[in-house]
Design a protein around this motif. Structure first.
Motif, short mmCIF file in Angstrom:
data_model
loop_
_atom_site.label_atom_id
_atom_site.label_comp_id
_atom_site.label_asym_id
_atom_site.label_seq_id
_atom_site.Cartn_x
_atom_site.Cartn_y
_atom_site.Cartn_z
N SER A 112 -7.88 -32.11 -4.21
CA SER A 112 -8.57 -33.10 -5.05
C SER A 112 -9.74 -32.42 -5.73
CB SER A 112 -9.06 -34.29 -4.21
OG SER A 112 -9.98 -33.89 -3.23
N GLY A 113 -10.07 -32.89 -6.92
CA GLY A 113 -11.18 -32.33 -7.67
C GLY A 113 -12.48 -32.44 -6.88
N LEU A 114 -13.22 -31.36 -6.80
CA LEU A 114 -14.48 -31.27 -6.05
C LEU A 114 -14.28 -31.64 -4.58
CD1 LEU A 114 -16.95 -32.93 -8.60
CD2 LEU A 114 -16.42 -30.50 -8.33
N ASN A 115 -13.04 -31.60 -4.11
CA ASN A 115 -12.70 -31.99 -2.74
C ASN A 115 -13.25 -33.38 -2.39
OD1 ASN A 115 -11.43 -31.60 -0.25
ND2 ASN A 115 -13.27 -30.71 0.66
N ASN A 116 -13.22 -34.29 -3.38
CA ASN A 116 -13.79 -35.62 -3.15
C ASN A 116 -12.87 -36.55 -2.34
OD1 ASN A 116 -11.94 -36.04 -5.29
ND2 ASN A 116 -13.12 -37.76 -6.07
N GLN A 117 -11.61 -36.17 -2.19
CA GLN A 117 -10.66 -36.93 -1.36
C GLN A 117 -10.77 -38.43 -1.66
OE1 GLN A 117 -10.82 -35.34 2.78
NE2 GLN A 117 -12.11 -33.74 1.87
N PRO A 118 -10.37 -38.84 -2.88
CA PRO A 118 -10.59 -40.22 -3.32
C PRO A 118 -9.61 -41.24 -2.74
CG PRO A 118 -9.35 -39.05 -4.97
CD PRO A 118 -9.71 -38.04 -3.90
N TRP A 119 -8.69 -40.78 -1.90
CA TRP A 119 -7.66 -41.68 -1.37
C TRP A 119 -8.15 -42.41 -0.13
CZ3 TRP A 119 -6.39 -36.43 -2.32
CH2 TRP A 119 -6.80 -35.55 -1.32
N ARG A 120 -7.61 -43.59 0.04
CA ARG A 120 -7.76 -44.35 1.28
C ARG A 120 -6.36 -44.90 1.58
NH1 ARG A 120 -11.43 -41.69 0.71
NH2 ARG A 120 -13.63 -42.18 0.77
N PHE A 121 -6.03 -44.99 2.84
CA PHE A 121 -4.69 -45.42 3.25
C PHE A 121 -4.79 -46.63 4.17
CE2 PHE A 121 -4.60 -40.66 3.15
CZ PHE A 121 -3.93 -40.53 1.94
N ALA A 122 -3.82 -47.50 4.07
CA ALA A 122 -3.66 -48.59 5.05
C ALA A 122 -2.30 -48.40 5.69
CB ALA A 122 -3.76 -49.94 4.38
N VAL A 123 -2.26 -48.51 7.00
CA VAL A 123 -1.03 -48.40 7.77
C VAL A 123 -0.61 -49.82 8.15
CG1 VAL A 123 0.02 -47.53 9.90
CG2 VAL A 123 -1.64 -46.12 8.64
N ILE A 124 0.59 -50.20 7.75
CA ILE A 124 1.08 -51.55 8.01
C ILE A 124 2.34 -51.48 8.85
CG2 ILE A 124 1.91 -53.69 6.97
CD1 ILE A 124 0.05 -51.50 4.69
N ARG A 125 2.25 -52.06 10.06
CA ARG A 125 3.41 -52.09 10.96
C ARG A 125 3.75 -53.51 11.41
NH1 ARG A 125 1.58 -47.87 15.42
NH2 ARG A 125 -0.39 -48.83 14.95
N ASP A 126 2.85 -54.44 11.16
CA ASP A 126 3.06 -55.82 11.59
C ASP A 126 4.17 -56.46 10.73
OD1 ASP A 126 2.33 -58.41 12.87
OD2 ASP A 126 1.74 -58.90 10.81
N PRO A 127 5.24 -56.93 11.36
CA PRO A 127 6.37 -57.51 10.61
C PRO A 127 5.97 -58.66 9.68
CG PRO A 127 7.02 -57.13 12.89
CD PRO A 127 5.54 -56.88 12.81
N GLU A 128 5.02 -59.48 10.11
CA GLU A 128 4.58 -60.60 9.28
C GLU A 128 3.89 -60.10 8.00
OE1 GLU A 128 1.39 -64.20 9.66
OE2 GLU A 128 2.71 -63.86 11.40
N THR A 129 3.04 -59.09 8.15
CA THR A 129 2.35 -58.51 6.98
C THR A 129 3.36 -57.82 6.07
OG1 THR A 129 0.37 -58.19 8.32
CG2 THR A 129 0.47 -56.99 6.24
N ILE A 130 4.31 -57.10 6.65
CA ILE A 130 5.35 -56.45 5.86
C ILE A 130 6.13 -57.49 5.07
CG2 ILE A 130 7.55 -55.19 6.01
CD1 ILE A 130 6.26 -53.54 8.32
N GLN A 131 6.46 -58.61 5.70
CA GLN A 131 7.19 -59.67 5.00
C GLN A 131 6.37 -60.23 3.83
OE1 GLN A 131 10.38 -60.66 5.20
NE2 GLN A 131 9.91 -61.99 3.48
N LYS A 132 5.09 -60.47 4.05
CA LYS A 132 4.22 -60.98 2.97
C LYS A 132 4.17 -59.97 1.81
CE LYS A 132 1.16 -63.79 5.82
NZ LYS A 132 -0.20 -63.92 6.37
#
Length: 180
Positions: free
Chosen positions: A44-64
């Motif tokens: 990443s430019g200037l090593n700013n690491q602009p990403w953020r991640f969300a991990v989704i494993r809950d079946p109800e959230t996946i369905q939504k």
């Protein structure tokens, strides 16, 4: 260093395919961390690491979330989703930061391939970014860039083709064809 596709990295790049159907097998926490670590080690430019991640494993959230896309079957059928966001508070150049997130996503897709997992990069869901952020409870500083659907690939043959280099590359002056 081999340049003919003989290295493990080149082989993984060439053999990776988008997978849209999965078994019910869950992904281990260790596997998820391997995928996320691959993503965070992208350039990443200037090593700013602009990403953020969300991990989704809950079946109800996946369905939504599956209701936010035309590819609902793919999303609903995945035991794991990883969303990639641009953190606007850690952004210094939007274009470079979006490119960096693309590199991060590619790293995660390659990690999935190496782990024997299937994955697909979903972009159409961006049309419902506000709804996705609401479902996940994300702050407004996070801009949805992609959703990765990940899982143990369902059986099936996956093939792909690419245009010839001569259709994609020119040498110094536009119009002069690249000889493969």
């Amino acid at each position: 260093m081999p340049v003919t596709g003989e290295s493990k990295v080149i082989e993984t790049i060439i053999n990776r395919r988008s997978v849209r159907e999965f078994t019910d097998k869950l992904i281990s926490k260790e596997g998820i961390n391997t995928i996320l670590n691959a993503g965070r080690w992208a350039p990443s430019g200037l090593n700013n690491q602009p990403w953020r991640f969300a991990v989704i494993r809950d079946p109800e959230t996946i369905q939504k979330l599956s209701e936010c896309t035309n590819y609902s079957k793919t999303v609903a059928g995945a035991p794991l989703l990883i969303t990639a966001f641009l953190d606007s508070e850690n952004s210094y150049n939007r274009t470079k930061d979006i490119q960096a997130i693309g590199a991060s996503i590619q790293n995660m897709l390659l990690a999935c391939c190496e782990l024997g997992l299937g994955a697909v990069w979903l972009g159409e869901i961006l049309n419902q970014h506000e709804k996705v952020n609401s479902i996940l409870g994300c702050p407004s500083k996070l801009e949805l860039m992609a959703v990765l659907a990940i899982g143990d690939p369902a059986p099936g043959k996956r093939t792909s083709t690419r245009k010839a280099l001569s259709e994609l590359v020119f040498e110094e002056k536009y119009g002069e064809k690249w000889e493969e």
